[in-house]
Design an enzyme around this catalytic site. Structure first.
Site, short mmCIF file in Angstrom:
data_model
loop_
_atom_site.label_atom_id
_atom_site.label_comp_id
_atom_site.label_asym_id
_atom_site.label_seq_id
_atom_site.Cartn_x
_atom_site.Cartn_y
_atom_site.Cartn_z
N LEU A 60 0.81 -1.21 0.00
CA LEU A 60 0.00 0.00 0.00
C LEU A 60 0.85 1.27 0.00
O LEU A 60 0.32 2.37 -0.09
CB LEU A 60 -0.97 0.00 1.19
CG LEU A 60 -1.97 -1.16 1.20
CD1 LEU A 60 -2.90 -1.06 2.41
CD2 LEU A 60 -2.78 -1.22 -0.09
N HIS A 93 5.23 -15.42 -2.67
CA HIS A 93 5.33 -15.47 -4.14
C HIS A 93 6.31 -16.53 -4.67
O HIS A 93 7.29 -16.21 -5.33
CB HIS A 93 5.67 -14.09 -4.70
CG HIS A 93 6.73 -13.31 -3.97
ND1 HIS A 93 7.95 -13.84 -3.57
CD2 HIS A 93 6.75 -12.01 -3.59
CE1 HIS A 93 8.66 -12.91 -2.99
NE2 HIS A 93 7.96 -11.79 -2.97
N ASN A 96 9.55 -9.17 -8.97
CA ASN A 96 10.48 -9.97 -8.19
C ASN A 96 9.71 -10.85 -7.20
O ASN A 96 9.04 -10.32 -6.33
CB ASN A 96 11.45 -9.07 -7.42
CG ASN A 96 12.63 -9.84 -6.85
OD1 ASN A 96 12.83 -11.01 -7.17
ND2 ASN A 96 13.40 -9.18 -6.00
N ASP A 141 0.47 -9.89 -4.60
CA ASP A 141 1.70 -9.09 -4.55
C ASP A 141 1.49 -7.77 -5.29
O ASP A 141 2.35 -7.33 -6.06
CB ASP A 141 2.89 -9.87 -5.11
CG ASP A 141 4.24 -9.20 -4.80
OD1 ASP A 141 4.26 -8.23 -4.00
OD2 ASP A 141 5.27 -9.63 -5.37
N PHE A 165 10.96 -3.25 -9.54
CA PHE A 165 10.21 -4.50 -9.66
C PHE A 165 8.76 -4.29 -9.22
O PHE A 165 8.49 -3.55 -8.28
CB PHE A 165 10.82 -5.57 -8.76
CG PHE A 165 12.19 -6.05 -9.17
CD1 PHE A 165 12.33 -6.99 -10.17
CD2 PHE A 165 13.33 -5.58 -8.54
CE1 PHE A 165 13.59 -7.47 -10.53
CE2 PHE A 165 14.59 -6.04 -8.89
CZ PHE A 165 14.72 -6.98 -9.90
N GLY A 166 7.82 -4.99 -9.88
CA GLY A 166 6.46 -5.06 -9.35
C GLY A 166 5.39 -4.66 -10.33
O GLY A 166 5.59 -3.80 -11.20
#
Length: 427
Positions: free
Chosen positions: A61, A230, A276, A303, A321-322
């Site tokens: 968040l 993950h 990642n 994720d 990453f993400g």
């Protein structure tokens, strides 16, 4: 406040059944046919699937410190739009919730601005630096859900063992982002053919699996609940499967993107495919699906990791990453796993509700009398393309833009309150 949901399609052991649900003071009080109770609010759910609100135990968040990417307010609205009524927020914020005082501040911010239930993680180590353990007891007292240094792996085996021993005494879970820093190789993609094709350093599978294997043995020694974030490689799945066979208390999650994509799907230098752990090989993807089906992997978590458009425009090598996931998880999985007969609708709902709740002993994820009134109504027939411009999340970073999906949430209720309705932001 009383609410009556009428004519909804509930999924039962006998298949779909049309039922009514009566809600009083934030809890389900009765589920039955043609309930005649008076209610202040009546919702006609005819033709819609009525399911428990989804539970996502891995979201970012970004608040405090990353408000340009997301806030508790925008992230929980995105959660509600996706049908999620409970989310667990990772602690890689700035500052990190690594003290009782910081956790108390975070809890107050959640109380003031969240549309859905937020369970905040605390960090295992101070500032997630891996050098000093935090005050687990004080953090638990302040409301920490579990402990993780998500975003980085705890590099010291000695420190991880001590953390697990302390956590076990407090009946807290250690939740791990598994990555050996000596094996990362400054990588941005999986160490495979796509990284070689693009001339980008790769992250080898063993970078993850070696940490999982280490931590499983440490968890056995400490008697701790150890949870793998993950999971992404076939070797990691094998390690978790073996651990469960020997009775070690380990659970694991998998993301929608690791179930639906592999390195072959990456299109050029597009950082919306950078996450990642990275998208792995086709063989890894197949192992993840099999692990979910055979119970090695316990549940699905998104994720959800929002970033700004400017950050993701920097390309795979430089971008963070993400990807985001809260608003697309159910329609993606319904369309590309249920409609293709990989899993059943009942299994999908369980992977998003009761299974994550049971893995962590949470009283959520079920439709029954006495349970919190966390409910999502879904139009299984609605079909449309994923459009990031429609996201309520600040993050638009998804590799699924333009994918056509069926099964879109149309209304979400959290603790007896409508927090999102199609076409109307109500929270």
């Amino acid at each position: 406040m009383t609410m009556l949901i009428k004519n909804g399609r509930l999924l039962t052991e006998a298949g779909f059944e049309v039922k009514d649900i009566l809600i009083k003071d934030g809890k389900i009080t009765e589920i039955g046919s043609r309930l005649s109770a008076e209610a202040e609010q009546i919702i006609d759910a005819e033709g819609k699937l009525v399911a428990p609100g989804f539970v996502d135990l891995h979201v970012h968040l970004r608040e405090p410190g990353g408000e340009k990417k997301e806030t508790i307010a925008t992230g929980t609205l995105a959660a509600a739009r996706g049908g999620f009524t409970t989310v667990a927020a990772m602690p890689n914020t700035r500052p990190v919730p690594d003290s009782k005082e910081q956790m108390e501040w975070l809890q107050e911010k959640i109380k003031q601005t969240a549309s859905t239930r937020v369970l905040p993680y605390a960090s295992i180590t101070v500032r997630e630096l891996g050098q000093e353990l935090t005050d687990f007891a004080g953090l638990k007292e302040a409301g920490a859900f579990a402990l993780t240094d998500d975003g980085v792996g705890v590099q010291s085996a000695g420190m991880m063992l001590e953390a697990m021993k302390r956590a076990a005494k407090l009946d807290m879970a250690i939740v791990a982002h598994c990555e050996d820093n000596t094996l990362i190789n400054k990588g941005s993609l999986h160490e495979g053919k796509k990284a070689a094709e693009l001339g980008i350093n790769g992250i080898p599978s063993v970078c993850e699996s070696v940490h999982i294997a280490r931590d499983i043995l440490l968890a056995e020694e400490a008697g701790c609940h150890y949870h793998v974030c993950h999971i992404s490689t076939k070797e990691s799945v094998r390690a978790v499967r073996d651990a469960k066979r020997y009775g070690i208390k380990v659970t694991a999650e998998v993301t929608p993107h690791h179930l639906l994509l592999n390195e072959d799907d990456i299109t050029g230098n597009d950082a919306n495919y950078k996450m990642n752990p990275p998208l792995r090989s086709k063989a890894d993807q197949e192992a993840l699906i099999q692990g979910l089906l055979d119970g090695t992997i316990d549940f699905i978590a998104t994720d959800h990791a929002p970033h700004t458009i400017e950050e993701k425009a920097e390309g795979i090598q430089l971008a963070p990453f993400g990807i985001v996931g809260l608003e697309t998880a159910f329609p993606l999985l319904y369309t590309h796993m249920v409609k293709t007969n990989v899993i059943t609708l009942e299994q999908l709902i369980e992977f998003l509700t009761v299974k994550p709740a049971k893995a962590f002993g949470l009283p959520y994820g079920e439709l029954k009398a006495g349970a919190p009134a966390d409910i999502v109504l879904i139009d299984l027939d609605e079909e449309k393309e994923i459009n990031p411009d429609e996201f309520l999340s600040k993050g638009k970073n998804t590799p699924f833009a333009g994918w056509s999906c069926q099964g879109w949430p149309v209304l979400t209720i959290a603790e007896g309150k409508i927090v999102w309705e199609k076409g109307v932001v109500t929270a």
